[in-house]
Write an enzyme that holds these catalytic residues in place. Structure first.
Site, PDB file in Angstrom:
ATOM      1  N   HIS A  98       1.076  -1.166  -0.084  1.00  0.00           N
ATOM      2  CA  HIS A  98      -0.321  -0.053   0.264  1.00  0.00           C
ATOM      3  C   HIS A  98       1.178   1.562  -0.325  1.00  0.00           C
ATOM      4  O   HIS A  98       0.513   2.490  -0.795  1.00  0.00           O
ATOM      5  CB  HIS A  98      -0.613   0.332   1.286  1.00  0.00           C
ATOM      6  N   GLU A  99       2.247   1.389   1.126  1.00  0.00           N
ATOM      7  CA  GLU A  99       2.730   2.484   1.091  1.00  0.00           C
ATOM      8  C   GLU A  99       3.298   2.565  -0.339  1.00  0.00           C
ATOM      9  O   GLU A  99       3.840   4.164  -0.667  1.00  0.00           O
ATOM     10  CB  GLU A  99       3.529   2.350   2.201  1.00  0.00           C
ATOM     11  N   HIS A 102       1.478   4.195  -3.298  1.00  0.00           N
ATOM     12  CA  HIS A 102       1.676   5.914  -2.676  1.00  0.00           C
ATOM     13  C   HIS A 102       2.684   6.649  -3.604  1.00  0.00           C
ATOM     14  O   HIS A 102       3.153   7.675  -4.690  1.00  0.00           O
ATOM     15  CB  HIS A 102       1.826   6.224  -1.384  1.00  0.00           C
ATOM     16  N   HIS A 106       3.414   8.645  -6.744  1.00  0.00           N
ATOM     17  CA  HIS A 106       3.745  10.306  -7.050  1.00  0.00           C
ATOM     18  C   HIS A 106       4.539  10.088  -8.454  1.00  0.00           C
ATOM     19  O   HIS A 106       4.827  11.005  -9.696  1.00  0.00           O
ATOM     20  CB  HIS A 106       5.024   9.987  -5.486  1.00  0.00           C
TER      21      HIS A 106
END
Length: 228
Positions: A98-99, A102, A106
């Site tokens: 999940h991280e 991100h 980006h």
């Protein structure tokens, strides 16, 4: 000022928020005990997905604490808590993926994420000033201060609403990455959904509370304006 019919809904929303946080902790604890068939740690999964997406320069660091995992857009770093970084469970690899989602957002300039980044400096100021303006405005019965406080608070609400698609999209990417790379099998997808779904619910609850609070302030402002 101190009590309004909307407060009943706000209390219910707070209850949902507490329940969501309980679900996050409970699901993470439950699925931390279920080993992932891949045998990979959260750090290894994060590194694998980053490299598959050409993000070789994005480091994966370990940070102390529990559920302190996050992606830092300023330093472009994925930071994972110790249980996630070293863990080989369904919970660990789900949070790690999940991280990384991100970080991929980006790289691809995902619209909602870009907007959230641009709003952050403004929201950082307005979210601190809004409570002061509202409190002073209500005490002194100054509609101009109340109105300005509502405007400032609306930025914080907008920020939380924009956060929702960012978080849901990151979770969706995480599941797709793990399935595509063979990190999880279909029978492990349920655990991933439980872990990431509970986390997403906390953002929904927070946004709901903010929307209800903003609505309350707007109604009070409108009523006060009519009385003048």
């Amino acid at each position: 000022m101190f009590f309004h019919p909307m407060d009943f809904l706000i209390i219910i929303a707070f209850g949902i928020s507490l329940w969501a946080q309980f679900k996050v902790s409970g699901n993470f604890e439950k699925w931390s005990k279920v080993s992932a068939s891949s045998g990979l740690t959260g750090a290894e999964v994060a590194r694998m997905i980053l490299d598959r997406n050409g993000l070789y320069h994005v480091p994966v660091e370990v940070v102390p604490g529990r559920l302190t995992d996050h992606y830092d857009p300023i330093s472009r770093t994925v930071r994972l808590s110790e249980p996630v970084y070293y863990g080989r469970s369904i919970a660990s690899i789900s949070v790690a993926a999940h991280e990384v989602g991100h970080a991929v957002q980006h790289k691809q300039s995902y619209g909602a994420l870009v907007l959230r980044h641009r709003m952050f400096p403004i929201v950082n100021f307005t979210s601190g000033a809004a409570p002061i303006l509202l409190l002073v405005g209500f005490i002194l019965q100054q509609l101009s201060l109340i109105g300005l406080g509502i405007i400032f608070f609306s930025f914080a609400v907008a920020f939380q609403l924009i956060t929702l698609p960012v978080e849901f999209n990151a979770s969706s990417r995480a599941k797709k990455f793990m399935l595509a790379e063979g990190i999880i099998y279909r029978d492990e997808e349920r655990g991933v959904n439980k872990v990431l779904g509970a986390a997403a619910l906390t953002y929904v609850a927070a946004a709901l509370i903010s929307v209800l609070e903003l609505t309350k302030y707007i109604l009070i402002f409108a009523q006060s304006s009519d009385e003048d």
